[in-house]
Design a protein around this motif. Structure first.
Motif, PDB file in Angstrom:
ATOM      1  N   ILE A  86     -26.989   4.843  27.796  1.00 19.76           N
ATOM      2  CA  ILE A  86     -27.687   3.647  27.342  1.00 19.76           C
ATOM      3  C   ILE A  86     -28.501   3.966  26.102  1.00 19.76           C
ATOM      4  N   LEU A  87     -28.425   3.050  25.118  1.00 21.26           N
ATOM      5  CA  LEU A  87     -29.248   3.127  23.915  1.00 21.26           C
ATOM      6  C   LEU A  87     -29.889   1.760  23.703  1.00 21.26           C
ATOM      7  N   PHE A  88     -31.195   1.739  23.465  1.00 24.63           N
ATOM      8  CA  PHE A  88     -31.902   0.487  23.184  1.00 24.63           C
ATOM      9  C   PHE A  88     -32.134   0.356  21.686  1.00 24.63           C
ATOM     10  N   VAL A  89     -31.953  -0.864  21.173  1.00 25.71           N
ATOM     11  CA  VAL A  89     -32.248  -1.149  19.771  1.00 25.71           C
ATOM     12  C   VAL A  89     -33.012  -2.465  19.718  1.00 25.71           C
ATOM     13  N   ASP A  90     -34.168  -2.476  19.060  1.00 28.03           N
ATOM     14  CA  ASP A  90     -34.889  -3.729  18.869  1.00 28.03           C
ATOM     15  C   ASP A  90     -34.269  -4.490  17.704  1.00 28.03           C
ATOM     16  N   SER A  91     -34.252  -5.802  17.814  1.00 30.73           N
ATOM     17  CA  SER A  91     -33.455  -6.616  16.901  1.00 30.73           C
ATOM     18  C   SER A  91     -34.014  -6.740  15.495  1.00 30.73           C
ATOM     19  N   ASP A  92     -35.244  -6.292  15.257  1.00 29.68           N
ATOM     20  CA  ASP A  92     -35.753  -6.277  13.884  1.00 29.68           C
ATOM     21  C   ASP A  92     -35.672  -4.882  13.270  1.00 29.68           C
ATOM     22  N   ASP A  93     -35.100  -3.946  14.015  1.00 27.43           N
ATOM     23  CA  ASP A  93     -34.899  -2.577  13.531  1.00 27.43           C
ATOM     24  C   ASP A  93     -33.409  -2.324  13.301  1.00 27.43           C
ATOM     25  N   TRP A  94     -33.066  -1.095  12.928  1.00 24.41           N
ATOM     26  CA  TRP A  94     -31.655  -0.747  12.795  1.00 24.41           C
ATOM     27  C   TRP A  94     -31.482   0.750  12.989  1.00 24.41           C
ATOM     28  N   ILE A  95     -30.252   1.149  13.307  1.00 20.90           N
ATOM     29  CA  ILE A  95     -29.952   2.554  13.545  1.00 20.90           C
ATOM     30  C   ILE A  95     -29.027   3.093  12.457  1.00 20.90           C
ATOM     31  N   GLU A  96     -29.056   4.399  12.281  1.00 22.99           N
ATOM     32  CA  GLU A  96     -28.137   5.031  11.344  1.00 22.99           C
ATOM     33  C   GLU A  96     -26.711   4.904  11.883  1.00 22.99           C
ATOM     34  N   LEU A  97     -25.733   4.867  10.987  1.00 21.63           N
ATOM     35  CA  LEU A  97     -24.359   4.597  11.403  1.00 21.63           C
ATOM     36  C   LEU A  97     -23.763   5.713  12.274  1.00 21.63           C
ATOM     37  N   ASN A  98     -24.348   6.896  12.213  1.00 21.52           N
ATOM     38  CA  ASN A  98     -23.854   8.008  13.036  1.00 21.52           C
ATOM     39  C   ASN A  98     -24.735   8.252  14.260  1.00 21.52           C
ATOM     40  N   LEU A 114     -30.662  13.307  28.746  1.00 19.38           N
ATOM     41  CA  LEU A 114     -31.529  12.537  27.851  1.00 19.38           C
ATOM     42  C   LEU A 114     -31.618  13.255  26.512  1.00 19.38           C
ATOM     43  N   VAL A 115     -31.412  12.504  25.430  1.00 12.54           N
ATOM     44  CA  VAL A 115     -31.603  13.065  24.093  1.00 12.54           C
ATOM     45  C   VAL A 115     -32.674  12.249  23.389  1.00 12.54           C
ATOM     46  N   ILE A 116     -33.568  12.948  22.708  1.00 18.09           N
ATOM     47  CA  ILE A 116     -34.673  12.325  21.971  1.00 18.09           C
ATOM     48  C   ILE A 116     -34.510  12.687  20.496  1.00 18.09           C
ATOM     49  N   PHE A 117     -34.646  11.698  19.617  1.00 19.00           N
ATOM     50  CA  PHE A 117     -34.459  11.969  18.193  1.00 19.00           C
ATOM     51  C   PHE A 117     -35.623  11.419  17.386  1.00 19.00           C
ATOM     52  N   ASP A 118     -35.648  11.731  16.094  1.00 15.53           N
ATOM     53  CA  ASP A 118     -36.762  11.362  15.225  1.00 15.53           C
ATOM     54  C   ASP A 118     -36.617   9.922  14.729  1.00 15.53           C
ATOM     55  N   ILE A 119     -37.661   9.443  14.081  1.00 17.85           N
ATOM     56  CA  ILE A 119     -37.766   8.035  13.692  1.00 17.85           C
ATOM     57  C   ILE A 119     -38.141   7.927  12.220  1.00 17.85           C
ATOM     58  N   ASN A 120     -37.532   6.959  11.537  1.00 19.12           N
ATOM     59  CA  ASN A 120     -38.009   6.548  10.214  1.00 19.12           C
ATOM     60  C   ASN A 120     -38.841   5.285  10.393  1.00 19.12           C
ATOM     61  N   THR A 121     -40.126   5.369  10.079  1.00 20.22           N
ATOM     62  CA  THR A 121     -40.997   4.203  10.167  1.00 20.22           C
ATOM     63  C   THR A 121     -41.140   3.588   8.782  1.00 20.22           C
ATOM     64  N   ILE A 122     -40.813   2.304   8.659  1.00 23.03           N
ATOM     65  CA  ILE A 122     -40.841   1.625   7.367  1.00 23.03           C
ATOM     66  C   ILE A 122     -42.136   0.827   7.267  1.00 23.03           C
ATOM     67  N   TYR A 190     -37.526   2.106  12.287  1.00 21.36           N
ATOM     68  CA  TYR A 190     -38.502   1.215  12.913  1.00 21.36           C
ATOM     69  C   TYR A 190     -39.179   0.370  11.842  1.00 21.36           C
ATOM     70  N   ASN A 191     -38.983  -0.938  11.926  1.00 19.17           N
ATOM     71  CA  ASN A 191     -39.507  -1.867  10.929  1.00 19.17           C
ATOM     72  C   ASN A 191     -40.943  -2.258  11.288  1.00 19.17           C
ATOM     73  N   PHE A 192     -41.917  -1.602  10.644  1.00 19.99           N
ATOM     74  CA  PHE A 192     -43.322  -1.875  10.923  1.00 19.99           C
ATOM     75  C   PHE A 192     -43.862  -2.995  10.039  1.00 19.99           C
ATOM     76  N   THR A 193     -43.012  -3.587   9.224  1.00 24.95           N
ATOM     77  CA  THR A 193     -43.478  -4.571   8.248  1.00 24.95           C
ATOM     78  C   THR A 193     -43.484  -6.000   8.783  1.00 24.95           C
TER      79      THR A 193
END
Length: 315
Positions: A86-98, A114-122, A190-193
Motif C-alpha cells: 500500500i502507498l498513500f498519496v494526498d491529492s494535492d501532492d505528487w510522487i516521482e515517476l520511479n 515497510l520502506v520509508i523514504f525522503d520528502i521534497n517539501t515545496i 509535499y505541496n506546502f503552498t
C-alpha cells in the motif's frame, strides 16, 4: 509476477492540483498498480477530473462518498484494496515517476515489510529536501512517505472525526514493525503552498486533538519501543508543534489549552527536558525553541509567542 501495489488517494476539492497528482501516479515506471481514488464529497470539479481519468486508465478504481473526512476516505481505500503493498498519496501532492518501482525493489531486496523514504517539501517555489529516519520520531508521522505491506494495517485504521489522524496510527505501525528499511531518495513531493490544507489552519480546539492521538500511540507503544524515543515523539508533537508552533501563534492565545498541554507531557514524562534526543539538537531553530519554552515555563505565554514570531521571521 510483480507484486500488486495499491495506491490510495483521498480527494476533496483539489481541482487545481489533481491532474498533477494523477499524472504522477498513472505514469509510474512500475506497471502492476491499482489506483483507488476516493472522492470525499468534493463540491468543485474534482469528481469530473477523476471520471475523465477513470475512462482512460483501466487500473483506476473510483469510489464516491458523502463528505466524511480524509481519514474515512483512506480507511475506505485500505478496506477495498487488493494489493500486496500500500502507498498513500494526498491529492494535492505528487510522487516521482520511479517511486513505486524503487520502493518495491527496496522491500523485496531487503525482505522488509515497510520502506520509508525522503520528502521534497515545496514552500513558495523553494524545494526543501527532508531527510527521514526509521524511528517513530524521525520517520515523520504521515502515511505518504512510506510503502507498507498490506498486512501491517490489519486491525488498524485512521481515527475518524479528528484532526491529526495520521499521528494516531502511523507511529504505531512504524514502532511495531521490525522489518523496515530506509530508502535515501526523495520520492514524494509535499505541496506546502496550498492555503486550504490543514497545515495552514489554526484552530485551538482542533489542535488539541494532538493530545488525543498521542494517548492512542501511548497505549500501543508503551513497553514496546524505547522509552527515550517515545518521549521524544511526545516532545516533538506537544512542545515543539502544539505549544510553540500552534497555540502560541494564535491571535487569541488560550491559556487553558497551553496549561493542559503542559500538564499532559509533564504527567507522562516528568523529566522530558533531560531527553537525550532533545538535548543533542543544535542550530538556531533549536535554541529559539528552547528559549521560547523557558518563557512558557514561567507562564509568560504572550511574551513567548511574540518572541517566537519575531525570531522565526527574522531567521
Amino acid at each position: 509476477m510483480k507484486p500488486l501495489v495499491s495506491i490510495i488517494i483521498p480527494v476533496y476539492n483539489v481541482q487545481d492540483y489533481l491532474v498533477r497528482c494523477l499524472d504522477s501516479v498513472v505514469n509510474q515506471t512500475y506497471n502492476n498498480i491499482e489506483i483507488l481514488i476516493i472522492n470525499d464529497g468534493s463540491t468543485d470539479n474534482s469528481k469530473e477530473i477523476i471520471q475523465d481519468y477513470k475512462e482512460k486508465y483501466s487500473n483506476i478504481i473510483f469510489y464516491d462518498q458523502i463528505n466524511a473526512g480524509q481519514a474515512s476516505a483512506r480507511n475506505k481505500g485500505i478496506k477495498e484494496c487488493s494489493g500486496e503493498y500500500i502507498l498513500f498519496v494526498d491529492s494535492d501532492d505528487w510522487i516521482e515517476l520511479n517511486c513505486v518501482e524503487e520502493c518495491v525493489q527496496a522491500l523485496i531486496s531487503s525482505y522488509s515489510d515497510l520502506v520509508i523514504f525522503d520528502i521534497n517539501t515545496i514552500k513558495s517555489n523553494t524545494i526543501i529536501k527532508q531527510v527521514t529516519g526509521t524511528n517513530i520520531f524521525d520517520s515523520e508521522s504521515v502515511p505518504w512517505n512510506k510503502m507498507y505491506k498490506k498486512e501491517l494495517w490489519e486491525g488498524y485504521q485512521f481515527p475518524e472525526g479528528v484532526w491529526y489522524e495520521d499521528l494516531g496510527v502511523v507511529p504505531v505501525i512504524v514502532g511495531l514493525t521490525s522489518k523496515k528499511v530506509k530508502l535515501n531518495k526523495s520520492l514524494y513531493n509535499y505541496n506546502f503552498t496550498r492555503n486550504g490544507s490543514q497545515s495552514h489552519q489554526i484552530n485551538n480546539d482542533k489542535n488539541m486533538d494532538i493530545l488525543k492521538m498521542l494517548q492512542i500511540v501511548d497505549v500501543f507503544l508503551k513497553g514496546n519501543v524505547n522509552e527515550n524515543e517515545l518521549e521524544f515523539l511526545f516532545i516533538k508533537h506537544i512542545v515543539k508543534n502544539l505549544i510553540i508552533r500552534k497555540l502560541l501563534v494564535s491571535n487569541n492565545i488560550n491559556n487553558e489549552n497551553i496549561l493542559e498541554a503542559i500538564e499532559f507531557i509533564q504527567t507522562r514524562f516528568p523529566r522530558w527536558e533531560n531527553n537525550s534526543y532533545y538535548n543533542r539538537r543544535r542550530g538556531i531553530t533549536s535554541y529559539v525553541e528552547k528559549f521560547t519554552w523557558k518563557l512558557v515555563k514561567y507562564k509568560r505565554f504572550k511574551a513567548a509567542g511574540a518572541f517566537w514570531k519575531i525570531a522565526t521571521n527574522f531567521n
